[in-house]
Design a protein around this motif. Sequence first.
Motif, mmCIF file in Angstrom:
data_model
loop_
_atom_site.group_PDB
_atom_site.id
_atom_site.type_symbol
_atom_site.label_atom_id
_atom_site.label_comp_id
_atom_site.label_asym_id
_atom_site.label_seq_id
_atom_site.Cartn_x
_atom_site.Cartn_y
_atom_site.Cartn_z
ATOM 1 N N SER A 1 97.901 35.080 42.437
ATOM 2 C CA SER A 1 97.462 33.828 41.826
ATOM 3 C C SER A 1 97.090 34.029 40.368
ATOM 4 O O SER A 1 96.632 35.097 39.968
ATOM 5 N N THR A 2 97.274 32.967 39.600
ATOM 6 C CA THR A 2 96.697 32.942 38.260
ATOM 7 C C THR A 2 95.181 32.847 38.434
ATOM 8 O O THR A 2 94.689 32.648 39.547
ATOM 9 N N ALA A 3 94.453 33.008 37.345
ATOM 10 C CA ALA A 3 92.988 33.028 37.429
ATOM 11 C C ALA A 3 92.375 31.961 36.546
ATOM 12 O O ALA A 3 92.878 31.672 35.462
ATOM 13 N N TYR A 4 91.300 31.375 37.062
ATOM 14 C CA TYR A 4 90.471 30.485 36.260
ATOM 15 C C TYR A 4 89.028 30.747 36.677
ATOM 16 O O TYR A 4 88.522 30.160 37.624
ATOM 17 N N ALA A 5 88.407 31.687 35.985
ATOM 18 C CA ALA A 5 87.027 32.064 36.290
ATOM 19 C C ALA A 5 86.488 32.861 35.113
ATOM 20 O O ALA A 5 87.207 33.662 34.520
#
Length: 159
Positions: A141-145
């Motif tokens: 997955s791509t990350a958003y954090a």
Amino acid sequence: MAVYAGQTIEAELLDKVESPPLAILQQTVVQSVAHGAWGVITFDTEIKDTYNGHSTTSNTSRYVCQLAGTYRITGRAAFATNSTGSRGARIHLNGTYIQGAANLGAAGTLAGIFEASHLLDLAVGDYVEVAGGQNSGGALSTAYAGESASMMYVEWIHA
């Protein structure tokens, strides 16, 4: 676009100078990228889009040129933490990757964030995309954090 002494400046020129095309797009909903593949990154958030070249409902991976000229396109692909394989980001023009507009590197113990940038001459209707690639052995997955987010920056720099 040169302006000369004594020249009448038209409203269209002033609009370009005062508010040139500029887009800052961000992905806030992660997506899965297959092993050994380049996946175009979808952008669901517009931080700025002065010429409405991006849509959050249709073809969300694309920025469509509204004003011809030379642009600086910068893309960032952020991936979830995984220390296997490599990661990368690259720029696409009209669905085709641009030779020399990629950045590849080994994965580490932190989230993998890779950025690519290129100058492109765009005509009205051309579109640019950012693709992220990985080969961790499975889908990733791509990350958003935290500081991690996939982004696209589109800057008009010259007519």
